[in-house]
Every structure is written in structure tokens, then in C-alpha cells.
Design an enzyme around this catalytic site. Structure first.
Site, PDB file in Angstrom:
ATOM      1  CB  SER A  64       8.377  -9.531   1.445  1.00  0.00           C
ATOM      2  OG  SER A  64       9.384  -9.054   2.262  1.00  0.00           O
ATOM      3  CB  THR A  95       2.798  -0.964  23.123  1.00  0.00           C
ATOM      4  OG1 THR A  95       3.014  -2.165  23.867  1.00  0.00           O
ATOM      5  CG2 THR A  95       2.838  -1.263  21.628  1.00  0.00           C
ATOM      6  NE  ARG A 119      20.288  -7.032   8.822  1.00  0.00           N
ATOM      7  CZ  ARG A 119      19.110  -6.701   8.271  1.00  0.00           C
ATOM      8  NH1 ARG A 119      18.522  -7.550   7.439  1.00  0.00           N
ATOM      9  NH2 ARG A 119      18.549  -5.546   8.520  1.00  0.00           N
ATOM     10  CB  ALA A 149       3.139  -1.088  17.739  1.00  0.00           C
ATOM     11  CE  LYS A 191      24.775  33.432  -6.071  1.00  0.00           C
ATOM     12  NZ  LYS A 191      24.507  34.455  -7.083  1.00  0.00           N
ATOM     13  CB  CYS A 216       5.622   2.080  -2.848  1.00  0.00           C
ATOM     14  SG  CYS A 216       5.745   2.156  -1.056  1.00  0.00           S
ATOM     15  N   PRO A 254       5.554  -3.760  28.175  1.00  0.00           N
ATOM     16  CG  PRO A 254       6.504  -4.368  30.219  1.00  0.00           C
ATOM     17  CD  PRO A 254       5.232  -3.834  29.614  1.00  0.00           C
ATOM     18  CG  ASP A 267       1.268   2.635   7.093  1.00  0.00           C
ATOM     19  OD1 ASP A 267       2.365   3.211   7.153  1.00  0.00           O
ATOM     20  OD2 ASP A 267       0.712   2.317   6.018  1.00  0.00           O
TER      21      ASP A 267
HETATM   22  P1  FAD Z   1       1.711  -2.862   5.611  1.00  0.00           P
HETATM   23  O1  FAD Z   1       2.852  -2.807   4.673  1.00  0.00           O
HETATM   24  O2  FAD Z   1       0.378  -2.448   5.140  1.00  0.00           O
HETATM   25  O3  FAD Z   1       1.645  -4.321   6.194  1.00  0.00           O
HETATM   26  C1  FAD Z   1       0.700  -4.672   7.156  1.00  0.00           C
HETATM   27  C2  FAD Z   1       0.312  -6.119   6.949  1.00  0.00           C
HETATM   28  O4  FAD Z   1      -0.243  -6.611   8.148  1.00  0.00           O
HETATM   29  C3  FAD Z   1      -0.739  -6.290   5.867  1.00  0.00           C
HETATM   30  O5  FAD Z   1      -0.270  -7.124   4.848  1.00  0.00           O
HETATM   31  C4  FAD Z   1      -1.930  -6.907   6.612  1.00  0.00           C
HETATM   32  O6  FAD Z   1      -2.591  -7.892   5.843  1.00  0.00           O
HETATM   33  C5  FAD Z   1      -1.256  -7.528   7.811  1.00  0.00           C
HETATM   34  N1  FAD Z   1      -2.152  -7.667   8.962  1.00  0.00           N
HETATM   35  C6  FAD Z   1      -2.947  -6.706   9.503  1.00  0.00           C
HETATM   36  N2  FAD Z   1      -3.596  -7.181  10.564  1.00  0.00           N
HETATM   37  C7  FAD Z   1      -3.224  -8.476  10.709  1.00  0.00           C
HETATM   38  C8  FAD Z   1      -3.550  -9.485  11.628  1.00  0.00           C
HETATM   39  N3  FAD Z   1      -4.401  -9.262  12.619  1.00  0.00           N
HETATM   40  N4  FAD Z   1      -2.975 -10.685  11.476  1.00  0.00           N
HETATM   41  C9  FAD Z   1      -2.094 -10.914  10.480  1.00  0.00           C
HETATM   42  N5  FAD Z   1      -1.752  -9.992   9.571  1.00  0.00           N
HETATM   43  C10 FAD Z   1      -2.292  -8.774   9.697  1.00  0.00           C
HETATM   44  N6  FAD Z   1       4.766   4.954   1.120  1.00  0.00           N
HETATM   45  C11 FAD Z   1       5.831   5.681   0.700  1.00  0.00           C
HETATM   46  O7  FAD Z   1       6.636   6.095   1.542  1.00  0.00           O
HETATM   47  N7  FAD Z   1       6.033   5.935  -0.625  1.00  0.00           N
HETATM   48  C12 FAD Z   1       5.191   5.480  -1.587  1.00  0.00           C
HETATM   49  O8  FAD Z   1       5.402   5.723  -2.781  1.00  0.00           O
HETATM   50  C13 FAD Z   1       4.052   4.753  -1.181  1.00  0.00           C
HETATM   51  N8  FAD Z   1       3.170   4.289  -2.091  1.00  0.00           N
HETATM   52  C14 FAD Z   1       2.093   3.573  -1.679  1.00  0.00           C
HETATM   53  C15 FAD Z   1       1.188   3.112  -2.620  1.00  0.00           C
HETATM   54  C16 FAD Z   1       0.085   2.395  -2.231  1.00  0.00           C
HETATM   55  C17 FAD Z   1      -0.891   1.908  -3.259  1.00  0.00           C
HETATM   56  C18 FAD Z   1      -0.121   2.118  -0.849  1.00  0.00           C
HETATM   57  C19 FAD Z   1      -1.325   1.321  -0.410  1.00  0.00           C
HETATM   58  C20 FAD Z   1       0.766   2.560   0.104  1.00  0.00           C
HETATM   59  C21 FAD Z   1       1.876   3.296  -0.305  1.00  0.00           C
HETATM   60  N9  FAD Z   1       2.800   3.764   0.628  1.00  0.00           N
HETATM   61  C22 FAD Z   1       3.881   4.503   0.212  1.00  0.00           C
HETATM   62  C23 FAD Z   1       2.639   3.497   2.067  1.00  0.00           C
HETATM   63  C24 FAD Z   1       3.450   2.261   2.482  1.00  0.00           C
HETATM   64  O9  FAD Z   1       3.127   1.190   1.674  1.00  0.00           O
HETATM   65  C25 FAD Z   1       3.188   1.967   3.928  1.00  0.00           C
HETATM   66  O10 FAD Z   1       3.612   3.071   4.697  1.00  0.00           O
HETATM   67  C26 FAD Z   1       3.895   0.724   4.435  1.00  0.00           C
HETATM   68  O11 FAD Z   1       3.564  -0.401   3.690  1.00  0.00           O
HETATM   69  C27 FAD Z   1       3.520   0.483   5.890  1.00  0.00           C
HETATM   70  O12 FAD Z   1       4.085  -0.687   6.348  1.00  0.00           O
HETATM   71  P2  FAD Z   1       3.382  -1.535   7.516  1.00  0.00           P
HETATM   72  O13 FAD Z   1       4.260  -2.688   7.765  1.00  0.00           O
HETATM   73  O14 FAD Z   1       3.049  -0.645   8.639  1.00  0.00           O
HETATM   74  O15 FAD Z   1       2.013  -1.982   6.904  1.00  0.00           O
END
Ligand code: FAD
Length: 550
Positions: free
Chosen positions: A42, A278, A25, A285, A440, A46, A281, A288
Site C-alpha cells: 500500500s 483473463t 467489504r 488481472a 464563459k 505517486c 476463468p 499496469d
Molecule cells: P504497482 O502499484 O506497481 O504494484 C505492483 C506490486 O506487485 C509491486 O509492489 C511489485 O513488487 C509486486 N509484484 C510484482 N510481481 C510480483 C510477484 N511475482 N510476486 C509478488 N509481488 C509482485 N500514476 C498516476 O495516475 N498519477 C501519478 O501521479 C503517478 N505518479 C507516479 C510516480 C512514480 C514515481 C511511479 C513509479 C508511478 C506513478 N504513477 C502515477 C503510476 C502508478 O503508480 C501506477 O499506475 C500504479 O501503482 C499501478 O498499480 P499496480 O497495482 O498495477 O502496480
């Protein structure tokens, strides 16, 4: 950004996909490539527990976009089933393995975004790899669990861990007809909450036939006859199971960053600045995998939540495109719904403050109805507010209830993020009609209770001293309520009789008042104080007592 700038993104779910879309975008000319190890991108992670529980009935609903959609709508190239195996920072290249063929290749970058997420914690316990033991992180994991349920028709599940995912799964496996046991190392469910706030949730789970084994960690697994399992606990229990779910928390997936020499924080998350950059430069990241600044305590912490991953992804994309957006830090605002009861929290808990070495705070408990009591269907919202003295700055809040808990926590989250005080909550204006709230609102009431404490109108008696105090305990509820149950050693003098009988109370001894939720004891306190008595109130009354001394 120059025309041919290449932005590579590792991870194609919450943080990675959001970052890619935001980048497009902002910059139509960038070459954006997303590498995802798994077969899907995508994914609405959750929603996975609810797909397992058949609340969500179509798997396709969990796929918010496909590689084709990314290519067609956004001109973003997504390579699913491609794992990034190394980062060569000197040459600004990544090494990628195409998982189907095993082929290794390299891709150069001008900017690299790491969004690899977090992985479920799997302690090295005996029997950990037996069939029937699952963790839940990805759509593939949830497919495996669904297949196991479909093919084995399991009757009993043991869930290791009573955190957010463990409890959501307890509900959803119950919905699928399994008898669920939850074993948790700590003596409470939902360890993110303070223990007394988790108490009503634990009782609610038990009324829905969930067998809670609190303070008893899972210690190992054995196979049993007929393909089932035995889960061993630290206390020596042997729990029969046909399906086991490991829900013991998650750990940042920081290996790639660590191997590349990027700074890793003390929590194990990737260390980033306010723009999610990180120590290199060219590398950002998000999600999670990173550690964040706690907005309340200022300490580094992990906060694996979807909303944060999305916000951080947006900041990183902005920063890559030269914008000045900044990530403010996290309060870890979260909610969990189980069997119609919601627990929600924002900011600090007493537990987290103690861990951070902070003891200068005040606490208010209250249990107002979620909406006007005269309108049918009102249920209590158990509310705990933590704030500073004397300023009244909000530090955190927790709410548990069948209706309206998350609404109050969202308001309190915004207030906390804006540095509001309890005096602001007193004055806050909310929409009101009887089915939605009260004139209230519980948030106003929380502010009023806290402000009363700070102004000296309401002196709280410390619940922690209940057993040790030399004070006279007076229950101001009606005799039938007192007869039903009361705190041991209390005297019953109902508010309705107080004005004619107050001289029965001693003037040479501190008096601690309580009622059911704290309202009548406050009225009694104001009266007795004006009559010259040395009086305090046990905040939240009998309902708080039940949480603290179950
Ligand atoms: P992710 O969404 O986990 O994506 C990371 C991706 O990177 C993964 O698909 C992985 O395969 C890929 N990857 C990793 N290493 C590599 C590599 N070296 N090369 C290529 N790909 C790689 N949060 C809430 O706020 N509310 C909720 O209700 C909630 N419910 C949840 C329920 C469940 C069952 C789970 C598991 C999590 C839940 N969460 C919830 C947490 C939320 O899903 C995460 O905080 C969020 O998905 C984090 O996003 P992310 O992009 O950091 O990681």
C-alpha cells in the site's frame, strides 16, 4: 461466494491492495491473502518523487497501510517479501518464494488476482549497471536515491526520459539543489502530449534552469573520476553526472502470466475482458500489467495510471463476488506538474489518432485566462480540443497552464467519457466567481470555438499549410504588438482600424487572419465574411504559432 473461498492476490500496492480491501467489504467470509515481493504494501507510489524532493517529509506518510493494519482492520493476510514465482493453472495453485529464507511453498486458490504492476524500461546500454544509476518504481528505489543524495552530495543529475516521472524528478532534484539535465529521444518533453502543446512546458523547464537535450537519446554510461559518471548520448554528447535517473517508460510485468500460458496482448500487457478476467476463468488481472481498450479509438493500449488500477481492482473484486460491474475502458487522463506549470490531457491526441490511422477530426486551439482577466493573477490556459466532424463528438483534449489546466481536463474527461459533443460544452454550466473562472469558462469557449467551426461561422486556416499557402496573411493585432514580433510575411491591419480600411484588402485572394490568441481574428473574420471576403482564421493565433514553430 462460499464460506471458505480462497482469493489470492499477487502484488500489494495500488491494484492489489485496493482489490483486497474491496473483496473484504463484499465478502466477510472469504480467505484473502496478498503476496508482495517488496518489503512494503500500500505504498503511495505517486508521492515518491515528492519524498525525494523533501516536499513530503516523512517516509511514513507514503505507507497508506501496513500488513498489521490489513490484518487488524480487514482480516486480510498480507505476506510481504514473498514472491509468487509460478502459477499452476491445472491444480489452481501458486508457487511462492519466501524471500528471507528462500523457502518455496504452494497455495491453492479459488480465485487469483494478478496485480504485479509494470517495471521501468532498462535498455541494454553500455555501463547500465554502474553505481549512481537509478530507476524509480518502489519505496526502496526512492530510499536508495535519497541515501545517494545524503551520502554523495551530488551536484549534477542526468535524467533519461522527459515523460511524467522524468519531469517530476527534474523538479524534485532541482529542489534538492542538483543541476538537472534531461535527455529525451523525441524532440519534445512529455511525449504523451502533441508537440506544440509540450512547447510551453519545455520553455518553462528551461526558465527553471533545467537543461533539455531533446531529440538526443541516452546511449550509454561511463564512470569518471571521483565516482561520478559520464552519460553518452546518440549525438555524441558527453554529459557529466553524479546521479542518473532512468525514466524511459515502463513495461507491463506480465512474465508470470505469460509463463502460465495466459493470453498476452499485442502491447505486451495481459489481455482481460470487461470484468478484468483473463482467458482463465479463475484468474483476474488489474493495473499496469494489463492492456486496456482505448475508449476513443477502441484499440488495445497500455495506460499505466493509478486511477485506472484502482477502478479495475474494484471491478475485479466485484466480479469475483458475482457482481456485474464492468470496466469501461480508458482515456488515459493524466496530469503532470513541474515548477508551477501543469500539463494535463484526456483521450486522443493528434499523434495517437494518426497512429490509429484516424484522420477525420477537427482541432481547436485557444488560450483563455484561467479566470476573469480583471481579477488579479489570471494566467493563460493553453487548450487544444480534438473532435469529430460533423457530429462534434469529443475525442480528446490537452491543457497546459499555471492555473486551472487540470480542472478543465477533468471536466473534458468526464464529457468525453459520456460521449458529449462540442455543442454540449457550449451549453455546459460551471460555477463562477472572478477568482475561479469566467462567465464563459475556458471549457465553454472551447465548445463555442469548435461549434463555430462546425457551423461554418469560423473557417480555420490549416496551420500545417502556413509555409506553403498562397493566402494573404493578415495580423489584426495593434501595431506595437506587430512590431514586437509577427509571422514572417504578414501584413498588419489592426481590428481597431479594420472597419475603415477593409477595402485595402484583396477580394480575389484568400485571407488568413491571426491575432494573439484567436479572439480578435474571429471578430475580424466575422466582419470580413459579411463584407464578402474569402477569409479564414489561424486558430489560437500567435501563441499557437509559437508552439508549432518555436
Ligand atoms: P504497482 O502499484 O506497481 O504494484 C505492483 C506490486 O506487485 C509491486 O509492489 C511489485 O513488487 C509486486 N509484484 C510484482 N510481481 C510480483 C510477484 N511475482 N510476486 C509478488 N509481488 C509482485 N500514476 C498516476 O495516475 N498519477 C501519478 O501521479 C503517478 N505518479 C507516479 C510516480 C512514480 C514515481 C511511479 C513509479 C508511478 C506513478 N504513477 C502515477 C503510476 C502508478 O503508480 C501506477 O499506475 C500504479 O501503482 C499501478 O498499480 P499496480 O497495482 O498495477 O502496480
Amino acid at each position: 461466494m462460499s464460506d471458505s473461498k480462497r482469493v489470492l492476490i499477487v502484488g500489494g500496492v495500488a491494484g492489489g491492495a485496493t482489490c483486497a480491501a474491496r473483496l473484504r467489504r463484499l465478502d466477510e467470509n472469504a480467505r484473502i491473502l496478498v503476496f508482495e515481493r517488496g518489503p512494503h504494501v500500500s505504498v503511495a507510489t505517486c508521492g515518491l518523487p515528492y519524498w525525494i524532493g523533501d516536499v513530503i517529509q516523512e517516509e511514513g506518510k507514503l505507507l497508506q497501510a501496513t500488513p498489521e493494519v490489513f490484518a487488524r482492520n480487514f482480516n486480510i493476510e498480507v505476506r510481504a517479501a514473498h514472491e509468487v514465482t509460478a502459477i499452476d493453472r491445472t491444480r489452481a495453485e501458486i508457487e511462492v518464494r519466501e524471500l528471507d529464507s528462500g523457502r518455496l511453498y504452494r497455495e491453492p486458490y479459488d480465485a487469483l488476482v494478478l496485480a504485479p504492476g509494470a517495471m521501468p524500461i532498462r535498455p541494454a546500454l553500455p555501463g547500465m549497471d554502474l553505481p549512481g544509476i537509478f530507476a524509480l518504481r518502489s519505496l526502496t528505489d526512492s530510499q536508495r536515491i535519497r541515501e545517494w543524495i545524503a551520502s554523495r552530495a551530488p551536484r549534477r543529475a542526468v535524467i533519461a526520459g522527459a515523460g511524467f516521472i522524468g519531469l517530476e524528478m527534474a523538479e524534485n532534484l532541482t529542489r534538492r539543489g542538483l543541476k538537472v539535465t534531461v535527455a529525451e529521444a523525441l524532440p519534445q518533453v512529455l511525449p504523451a502530449l502533441d508537440p506544440e502543446m509540450a512547447e510551453p512546458l519545455g520553455r518553462h523547464l528551461e526558465t527553471h534552469r533545467v537543461d533539455l537535450r531533446l531529440g538526443d537519446a541516452v546511449a550509454g554510461f561511463e564512470s569518471a573520476s571521483g565516482g561520478s559518471l559520464v552519460v553518452l548520448t546518440a549525438s555524441g554528447q558527453r554529459l557529466a553526472a553524479d546521479l542518473v535517473l532512468l525514466a524511459m517508460g515502463v513495461r507491463p510485468e506480465a512474465r508470470l502470466a505469460e509463463a502460465a500460458g495466459l493470453e498476452i496482448g499485442t502491447t505486451g500487457g495481459i489481455r482481460v475482458d470487461e470484468q478484468m478476467r483473463t482467458c482463465d476463468p479463475k484468474i483476474w488481472a488489474v493495473g499496469d500489467a494489463v492492456e486496456v481498450r482505448d475508449l476513443v479509438t477502441g484499440a488495445w493500449r497500455l495506460a499505466p495510471l493509478a486511477g485506472l488500477a484502482h477502478r479495475q481492482a474494484r471491478v475485479a473484486a466485484d466480479a469475483i463476488c458475482g457482481r456485474s460491474s464492468r470496466f469501461r475502458g480508458a482515456q488515459a487522463t493524466a496530469a503532470c506538474g513541474v515548477f508551477g506549470m501543469t500539463a494535463a490531457l484526456t483521450g486522443a491526441t493528434e499523434k495517437s489518432l494518426r497512429c490509429a490511422g484516424i484522420s477525420a477530426y477537427e482541432v481547436a486551439y485557444l488560450h483563455p485566462g484561467d479566470h476573469a482577466g480583471y481579477y488579479p493573477g489570471a494566467t493563460p490556459v493553453h487548450l487544444k480540443l480534438i473532435f469529430t466532424r460533423p457530429e462534434g463528438r469529443l475525442l480528446g483534449a490537452q491543457a497546459v497552464g499555471e492555473q486551472g489546466a487540470e480542472k478543465r481536463i477533468d471536466v473534458l474527461s468526464m464529457a468525453t467519457q459520456q460521449g458529449a459533443t462540442v455543442f454540449d460544452l457550449e451549453q455546459a454550466e460551471f460555477c463562477y466567481a472572478p477568482q475561479f473562472g469566467s462567465a464563459k469558462d475556458p471549457v465553454n469557449l472551447a465548445g463555442m470555438t469548435a461549434a463555430n467551426i462546425l457551423r461554418g461561422d469560423l473557417e480555420p486556416a490549416p496551420w500545417s499549410q502556413l509555409r506553403r499557402a498562397g493566402a494573404l496573411l493578415v495580423d489584426v493585432r495593434e501595431p506595437h504588438e506587430f512590431a514586437a514580433d509577427h509571422i514572417e510575411g504578414a501584413l498588419n491591419l489592426p481590428l481597431s482600424q479594420l472597419r475603415r480600411r477593409f477595402e485595402e484588402l484583396p477580394r480575389d485572394r484568400e485571407i488568413w487572419l491571426y491575432c494573439e490568441v484567436g479572439q480578435r481574428s474571429y471578430y475580424a473574420l466575422r466582419f470580413l465574411k459579411q463584407k464578402g471576403f474569402n477569409v479564414r482564421s489561424l486558430l489560437g493565433g500567435y501563441q499557437t504559432y509559437w508552439g508549432l514553430y518555436p
